[in-house]
Design a protein around this motif. Structure first.
Motif, PDB file in Angstrom:
ATOM      1  N   THR A  12     -53.176  -1.412  27.179  1.00 39.37           N
ATOM      2  CA  THR A  12     -52.889  -2.292  26.046  1.00 39.37           C
ATOM      3  C   THR A  12     -52.840  -1.505  24.749  1.00 39.37           C
ATOM      4  O   THR A  12     -51.922  -1.668  23.931  1.00 39.37           O
ATOM      5  CB  THR A  12     -53.962  -3.393  25.953  1.00 39.37           C
ATOM      6  OG1 THR A  12     -53.957  -4.143  27.169  1.00 39.37           O
ATOM      7  CG2 THR A  12     -53.697  -4.328  24.782  1.00 39.37           C
ATOM      8  N   HIS A  13     -53.819  -0.615  24.552  1.00 37.69           N
ATOM      9  CA  HIS A  13     -53.831   0.169  23.313  1.00 37.69           C
ATOM     10  C   HIS A  13     -52.756   1.247  23.328  1.00 37.69           C
ATOM     11  O   HIS A  13     -52.167   1.558  22.283  1.00 37.69           O
ATOM     12  CB  HIS A  13     -55.210   0.781  23.100  1.00 37.69           C
ATOM     13  CG  HIS A  13     -55.441   1.284  21.704  1.00 37.69           C
ATOM     14  ND1 HIS A  13     -54.949   0.631  20.580  1.00 37.69           N
ATOM     15  CD2 HIS A  13     -56.093   2.391  21.222  1.00 37.69           C
ATOM     16  CE1 HIS A  13     -55.285   1.304  19.489  1.00 37.69           C
ATOM     17  NE2 HIS A  13     -55.967   2.382  19.860  1.00 37.69           N
ATOM     18  N   LEU A  14     -52.470   1.813  24.502  1.00 35.18           N
ATOM     19  CA  LEU A  14     -51.361   2.769  24.583  1.00 35.18           C
ATOM     20  C   LEU A  14     -50.051   2.120  24.141  1.00 35.18           C
ATOM     21  O   LEU A  14     -49.272   2.708  23.382  1.00 35.18           O
ATOM     22  CB  LEU A  14     -51.222   3.296  26.015  1.00 35.18           C
ATOM     23  CG  LEU A  14     -52.240   4.343  26.473  1.00 35.18           C
ATOM     24  CD1 LEU A  14     -52.139   4.559  27.980  1.00 35.18           C
ATOM     25  CD2 LEU A  14     -52.028   5.674  25.739  1.00 35.18           C
ATOM     26  N   LEU A  25     -46.298   3.836  37.599  1.00 30.41           N
ATOM     27  CA  LEU A  25     -47.490   4.625  37.317  1.00 30.41           C
ATOM     28  C   LEU A  25     -48.311   4.053  36.170  1.00 30.41           C
ATOM     29  O   LEU A  25     -49.446   4.470  35.953  1.00 30.41           O
ATOM     30  CB  LEU A  25     -47.121   6.074  36.988  1.00 30.41           C
ATOM     31  CG  LEU A  25     -46.772   6.979  38.156  1.00 30.41           C
ATOM     32  CD1 LEU A  25     -46.352   8.350  37.648  1.00 30.41           C
ATOM     33  CD2 LEU A  25     -47.922   7.102  39.135  1.00 30.41           C
ATOM     34  N   TRP A  26     -47.725   3.137  35.404  1.00 32.60           N
ATOM     35  CA  TRP A  26     -48.409   2.457  34.312  1.00 32.60           C
ATOM     36  C   TRP A  26     -49.026   3.497  33.374  1.00 32.60           C
ATOM     37  O   TRP A  26     -48.368   4.429  32.981  1.00 32.60           O
ATOM     38  CB  TRP A  26     -49.421   1.479  34.886  1.00 32.60           C
ATOM     39  CG  TRP A  26     -49.859   0.364  33.991  1.00 32.60           C
ATOM     40  CD1 TRP A  26     -49.111  -0.271  33.027  1.00 32.60           C
ATOM     41  CD2 TRP A  26     -51.150  -0.267  33.981  1.00 32.60           C
ATOM     42  NE1 TRP A  26     -49.852  -1.257  32.445  1.00 32.60           N
ATOM     43  CE2 TRP A  26     -51.106  -1.273  32.990  1.00 32.60           C
ATOM     44  CE3 TRP A  26     -52.329  -0.077  34.701  1.00 32.60           C
ATOM     45  CZ2 TRP A  26     -52.202  -2.103  32.714  1.00 32.60           C
ATOM     46  CZ3 TRP A  26     -53.414  -0.903  34.431  1.00 32.60           C
ATOM     47  CH2 TRP A  26     -53.348  -1.894  33.450  1.00 32.60           C
ATOM     48  N   SER A  27     -50.290   3.367  32.994  1.00 31.38           N
ATOM     49  CA  SER A  27     -50.883   4.296  32.027  1.00 31.38           C
ATOM     50  C   SER A  27     -50.966   5.717  32.559  1.00 31.38           C
ATOM     51  O   SER A  27     -50.966   6.683  31.777  1.00 31.38           O
ATOM     52  CB  SER A  27     -52.269   3.807  31.606  1.00 31.38           C
ATOM     53  OG  SER A  27     -53.089   3.580  32.727  1.00 31.38           O
ATOM     54  N   ALA A  28     -51.017   5.892  33.892  1.00 33.57           N
ATOM     55  CA  ALA A  28     -51.091   7.238  34.466  1.00 33.57           C
ATOM     56  C   ALA A  28     -49.831   8.048  34.164  1.00 33.57           C
ATOM     57  O   ALA A  28     -49.860   9.280  34.214  1.00 33.57           O
ATOM     58  CB  ALA A  28     -51.309   7.160  35.973  1.00 33.57           C
ATOM     59  N   ARG A  29     -48.742   7.383  33.843  1.00 34.69           N
ATOM     60  CA  ARG A  29     -47.514   8.087  33.459  1.00 34.69           C
ATOM     61  C   ARG A  29     -47.757   9.001  32.267  1.00 34.69           C
ATOM     62  O   ARG A  29     -47.172  10.085  32.164  1.00 34.69           O
ATOM     63  CB  ARG A  29     -46.449   7.045  33.128  1.00 34.69           C
ATOM     64  CG  ARG A  29     -45.187   7.562  32.483  1.00 34.69           C
ATOM     65  CD  ARG A  29     -44.249   6.400  32.230  1.00 34.69           C
ATOM     66  NE  ARG A  29     -43.061   6.783  31.492  1.00 34.69           N
ATOM     67  CZ  ARG A  29     -42.102   5.930  31.151  1.00 34.69           C
ATOM     68  NH1 ARG A  29     -42.200   4.661  31.495  1.00 34.69           N
ATOM     69  NH2 ARG A  29     -41.050   6.338  30.482  1.00 34.69           N
ATOM     70  N   LEU A  30     -48.642   8.578  31.355  1.00 29.39           N
ATOM     71  CA  LEU A  30     -48.908   9.368  30.156  1.00 29.39           C
ATOM     72  C   LEU A  30     -49.686  10.638  30.465  1.00 29.39           C
ATOM     73  O   LEU A  30     -49.692  11.573  29.665  1.00 29.39           O
ATOM     74  CB  LEU A  30     -49.660   8.523  29.129  1.00 29.39           C
ATOM     75  CG  LEU A  30     -48.813   7.634  28.188  1.00 29.39           C
ATOM     76  CD1 LEU A  30     -47.927   8.464  27.298  1.00 29.39           C
ATOM     77  CD2 LEU A  30     -47.999   6.611  28.971  1.00 29.39           C
ATOM     78  N   LEU A  31     -50.348  10.706  31.616  1.00 30.91           N
ATOM     79  CA  LEU A  31     -50.985  11.969  32.018  1.00 30.91           C
ATOM     80  C   LEU A  31     -49.926  13.054  32.170  1.00 30.91           C
ATOM     81  O   LEU A  31     -50.188  14.233  31.908  1.00 30.91           O
ATOM     82  CB  LEU A  31     -51.749  11.795  33.331  1.00 30.91           C
ATOM     83  CG  LEU A  31     -52.999  10.916  33.277  1.00 30.91           C
ATOM     84  CD1 LEU A  31     -53.485  10.609  34.694  1.00 30.91           C
ATOM     85  CD2 LEU A  31     -54.095  11.591  32.460  1.00 30.91           C
ATOM     86  N   MET A  32     -48.736  12.654  32.575  1.00 28.67           N
ATOM     87  CA  MET A  32     -47.625  13.593  32.729  1.00 28.67           C
ATOM     88  C   MET A  32     -46.905  13.837  31.414  1.00 28.67           C
ATOM     89  O   MET A  32     -46.501  14.956  31.122  1.00 28.67           O
ATOM     90  CB  MET A  32     -46.620  13.062  33.768  1.00 28.67           C
ATOM     91  CG  MET A  32     -47.190  12.747  35.131  1.00 28.67           C
ATOM     92  SD  MET A  32     -45.950  12.088  36.283  1.00 28.67           S
ATOM     93  CE  MET A  32     -45.109  13.602  36.747  1.00 28.67           C
ATOM     94  N   GLU A  33     -46.761  12.774  30.606  1.00 31.51           N
ATOM     95  CA  GLU A  33     -45.825  12.840  29.485  1.00 31.51           C
ATOM     96  C   GLU A  33     -46.465  12.971  28.106  1.00 31.51           C
ATOM     97  O   GLU A  33     -45.858  13.542  27.202  1.00 31.51           O
ATOM     98  CB  GLU A  33     -44.929  11.593  29.510  1.00 31.51           C
ATOM     99  CG  GLU A  33     -44.074  11.511  30.766  1.00 31.51           C
ATOM    100  CD  GLU A  33     -43.218  10.242  30.819  1.00 31.51           C
ATOM    101  OE1 GLU A  33     -43.293   9.431  29.886  1.00 31.51           O
ATOM    102  OE2 GLU A  33     -42.475  10.099  31.807  1.00 31.51           O
ATOM    103  N   ASP A  34     -47.663  12.430  27.922  1.00 34.49           N
ATOM    104  CA  ASP A  34     -48.279  12.456  26.591  1.00 34.49           C
ATOM    105  C   ASP A  34     -49.802  12.331  26.694  1.00 34.49           C
ATOM    106  O   ASP A  34     -50.390  11.346  26.252  1.00 34.49           O
ATOM    107  CB  ASP A  34     -47.715  11.328  25.720  1.00 34.49           C
ATOM    108  CG  ASP A  34     -48.035  11.511  24.237  1.00 34.49           C
ATOM    109  OD1 ASP A  34     -48.801  12.442  23.900  1.00 34.49           O
ATOM    110  OD2 ASP A  34     -47.532  10.716  23.423  1.00 34.49           O
ATOM    111  N   PRO A  35     -50.458  13.340  27.279  1.00 35.65           N
ATOM    112  CA  PRO A  35     -51.911  13.242  27.468  1.00 35.65           C
ATOM    113  C   PRO A  35     -52.681  13.109  26.163  1.00 35.65           C
ATOM    114  O   PRO A  35     -53.752  12.497  26.124  1.00 35.65           O
ATOM    115  CB  PRO A  35     -52.266  14.529  28.215  1.00 35.65           C
ATOM    116  CG  PRO A  35     -51.125  15.452  27.984  1.00 35.65           C
ATOM    117  CD  PRO A  35     -49.917  14.593  27.846  1.00 35.65           C
ATOM    118  N   GLY A  36     -52.129  13.660  25.085  1.00 34.37           N
ATOM    119  CA  GLY A  36     -52.812  13.560  23.797  1.00 34.37           C
ATOM    120  C   GLY A  36     -52.980  12.114  23.350  1.00 34.37           C
ATOM    121  O   GLY A  36     -53.963  11.777  22.669  1.00 34.37           O
TER     122      GLY A  36
END
Length: 288
Positions: A12-14, A25-36
């Motif tokens: 929700t906050h992402l 992958l939902w929020s886990a997608r950001l582990l690949m694309e934008d971990p910051g």
């Protein structure tokens, strides 16, 4: 034990910060694309008063990352990264706990099965499916595992067996519930929680991603056993056909409800889908 304030909805906050999570992958997608950005979300929840950061591993799995073209080694590295990001935010905040999220098999299926428990695997299959990620998270440096949104008695039995395979590891177990007395597959919540009664590795049992109106019933059903963890969603309902949320729960009202959950016996309290740092700030305010 004093009440621990958990964080709120990571995805929700992402999304509020501009992330596109329209992906299996939902929020886990950001582990690949934008971990910051994940680390920023953890930091925002700590700043709002959370004592615990729940990692972005809920939807992360080796098969899920393989479907996106990652190698096994890369998938394992991404799952470990989820713990590292939460730990970095925790250290920057000056303290707190990291709970490594163990999402249900239904989250990998990405078809809503985490709210029904309608699975194509039995206990042995679920044990085999969970084990690789479990072993990675168990050795990644988190303070405990958050086995969350568990809809199925068979899946709870599989997780209980995995706990026995990793002595010394701590965890909480949180079910998705259809009402105040039953988990999503219809098993009485007290019966599901009884799988973990007396287990020194389990710090709490309870419910998450469940409507707030069901929380008092869940707490009552679990009273007298292990400490109770509750982190419901905002009370909104998902319109799958039009892919949108219906309804709204005000953060102040959520904080007021959290005080009632504490009085009823819950000792770990936070938020799930559609809750924000504002909800956690209100929980902290009302519990303080």
């Amino acid at each position: 034990m004093s009440t621990l304030v958990l964080d709120g909805g990571l995805a929700t906050h992402l999304e509020a910060l501009g992330a596109d999570l329209s992906d299996e992958l939902w929020s886990a997608r950001l582990l690949m694309e934008d971990p910051g950005l994940i680390r920023r979300v953890h930091a925002d929840y700590f700043a709002a008063g959370a004592n615990v950061a729940t990692t972005a591993s809920y939807q992360a799995s080796i098969p899920g990352f393989l479907r996106r073209g990652a190698s096994v080694a890369q998938a394992e590295r991404l799952i470990r990264l989820s713990v590292e990001l939460a730990a970095q935010a925790r250290d920057e905040a000056g303290g707190g706990l990291v709970a490594a999220s163990v999402g249900p098999y239904g989250a990998f299926l990405a078809n809503g099965a985490e709210y029904t428990g309608d699975y194509d695997l039995g206990e042995e299959g679920l044990l085999a499916w969970h084990r690789p990620r479990w072993e990675i998270l168990a050795s990644a440096g988190a303070d405990l595992l958050a086995c969350e949104t568990i809809p199925s008695y068979a899946e709870a039995r599989a997780l209980a067996r995995l706990l026995k395979e990793t002595p010394g590891l701590k965890a909480w177990v949180s079910f998705s519930c259809r009402d105040g007395e039953h988990i999503s597959d219809g098993t009485p919540v007290a019966e599901a929680a009884a799988l973990f009664t007396g287990d020194p590795q389990v710090v709490a049992v309870g419910a998450n991603c469940t409507a707030p109106r069901h929380v008092p019933g869940v707490i009552a059903a679990l009273s007298g056993g292990l400490p109770v963890v509750v982190y419901p969603n905002s009370g909104e309902t998902w319109d799958a056909e039009n892919r949108r949320w219906l309804g709204l729960t005000d953060p102040v009202e959520y904080g007021q409800a959290a005080k009632e959950w504490e009085r009823a016996g819950a000792s770990l309290i936070g938020g799930c889908c559609r809750t924000t740092p504002d909800h956690i700030r209100q929980i902290r305010t009302h519990l303080s």
